[in-house]
Scaffold this motif. Structure first.
Motif, PDB file in Angstrom:
ATOM      1  N   LYS A  78      77.815 -56.446 -51.222  1.00 38.12           N
ATOM      2  CA  LYS A  78      77.302 -57.266 -50.125  1.00 38.12           C
ATOM      3  C   LYS A  78      77.661 -58.740 -50.322  1.00 38.12           C
ATOM      4  O   LYS A  78      78.009 -59.441 -49.360  1.00 38.12           O
ATOM      5  N   GLU A 129      73.717 -48.195 -44.801  1.00 42.62           N
ATOM      6  CA  GLU A 129      73.140 -49.491 -45.188  1.00 42.62           C
ATOM      7  C   GLU A 129      74.217 -50.576 -45.249  1.00 42.62           C
ATOM      8  O   GLU A 129      74.028 -51.693 -44.758  1.00 42.62           O
ATOM      9  N   LYS A 132      75.379 -51.571 -41.792  1.00 50.16           N
ATOM     10  CA  LYS A 132      74.399 -52.454 -41.155  1.00 50.16           C
ATOM     11  C   LYS A 132      74.592 -53.893 -41.644  1.00 50.16           C
ATOM     12  O   LYS A 132      74.589 -54.843 -40.856  1.00 50.16           O
ATOM     13  N   HIS A 133      74.818 -54.042 -42.943  1.00 50.57           N
ATOM     14  CA  HIS A 133      75.064 -55.367 -43.513  1.00 50.57           C
ATOM     15  C   HIS A 133      76.357 -55.967 -42.960  1.00 50.57           C
ATOM     16  O   HIS A 133      76.405 -57.159 -42.605  1.00 50.57           O
ATOM     17  N   ARG A 179      73.598 -42.356 -46.862  1.00 49.39           N
ATOM     18  CA  ARG A 179      72.601 -43.408 -46.611  1.00 49.39           C
ATOM     19  C   ARG A 179      73.106 -44.777 -47.050  1.00 49.39           C
ATOM     20  O   ARG A 179      72.884 -45.781 -46.365  1.00 49.39           O
ATOM     21  N   GLU A 180      73.779 -44.812 -48.200  1.00 54.70           N
ATOM     22  CA  GLU A 180      74.288 -46.091 -48.702  1.00 54.70           C
ATOM     23  C   GLU A 180      75.355 -46.661 -47.763  1.00 54.70           C
ATOM     24  O   GLU A 180      75.389 -47.867 -47.509  1.00 54.70           O
TER      25      GLU A 180
END
Length: 301
Positions: free
Chosen positions: A60, A90, A93-94, A86-87
């Motif tokens: 990130k 995530e 989304k970031h 799931r990762e």
């Protein structure tokens, strides 16, 4: 729909300092160099960006810095692939929050999934992001090929799956991807993942390349792409023959992220060549071989 991703989109090396932290100064220099060279986009956190050696927090950090530093000068793609659905959701989304233009997702590289599980995996990801998605086919590392028939099923169900990085060493696979998927969905981008497949990918009707040499020899791939667009095939072939030496580099070590950074430094970029373990520094003997390859390609004297 228009074709969003085409041309030369280097998979940018992530620059680290000696303490294995993101070297923002070095990273910024490399980004500026590539944009000034005329790239059509930048891909961060691919295989060459060492994503597989990073934590989610580190990924990130790199994604956010790179996207902000590019500041919309060229399209930014972020690699968000991994082994867990799931990762990836995530990380997508970031990527959306920080303003990336798209994401590149390799298929899971621990389990070989059944086709229905792999369809569901990509389907769940596509349904949970508004960002354009490029698939990333690299069977040498994942152990599982993504076939044109499989990709066609995904594209028909999920309009935000808009392209593929074909890191395969067979022109036939790229040809089938173009004939079976791109012919039906012309906006779908088919991009070669290996340097020496750029010319034939363009000749077959594909869109460009996402290959490591873009970091240290962008003038070759950009030159081929532009010459091809201008129908100057003699020039494209001449540059293609120079580019043909470069895949020899990638056999010097594995992972070859150290080779790419050393080549970038040999081309005159004053960057740190630190790599994340389990990658290691390139030996002095291999650096000499690397210099010889770059000389043959006409990149250094």
């Amino acid at each position: 729909m228009v074709n969003q991703f085409c041309g030369v989109i280097p998979p940018v090396s992530t620059i680290f300092d000696e303490s294995l932290q993101l070297d923002r100064t070095g990273m910024g220099q490399l980004i500026d160099f590539l944009i000034e060279a005329g790239v059509n986009g930048l891909f961060f956190l691919g295989s060459g960006g060492e994503f597989s050696q990073m934590s989610v927090a580190e990924r990130k950090e790199v994604a956010e810095f790179a996207t902000q530093y590019v500041n919309k000068r060229v399209p930014v793609l972020i690699g968000t692939g991994g082994t867990g659905t799931r990762e990836i959701i995530e990380l997508n989304k970031h990527a959306k929050e920080i303003g990336a233009d798209g994401v590149v997702i390799i298929n899971p590289y621990y389990w070989n999934l059944t086709e229905s599980n792999l369809l569901d995996h990509f389907g769940e990801i596509a349904e949970n992001t508004e960002l354009p998605i490029l698939l990333y086919n690299f069977p040498n590392l994942t152990g599982q090929d993504v076939s044109p028939e499989f990709v066609l099923q995904l594209v028909e169900k999920h309009p935000n799956i808009v392209g593929i990085k074909e890191t395969v060493d067979t022109a036939g696979h790229i040809r089938e991807m173009i004939l079976k998927v791109k012919e039906k969905y012309p906006h779908f981008s088919v991009l070669a993942g290996f340097d020496d497949h750029l010319f034939n990918t363009l000749a077959l009707g594909g869109d460009g390349v996402i290959s490591a040499s873009g970091n240290f020899a962008p003038e070759l791939t950009i030159g081929i792409y532009r010459a091809f667009q201008e129908k100057d095939y003699d020039k494209a072939i001449e540059l293609h023959r120079r580019l043909a030496y470069l895949p020899l580099m990638y056999k010097l070590d594995s992972p070859f992220v150290n080779v790419v950074k050393e080549a970038t430094r040999l081309r005159g970029m004053n960057i740190s060549t630190t790599v994340l373990p389990p990658a290691r520094a390139l030996s002095s003997e291999k650096k000499e071989v690397l210099a010889e390859i770059l000389k043959k390609a006409g990149l250094i004297e």
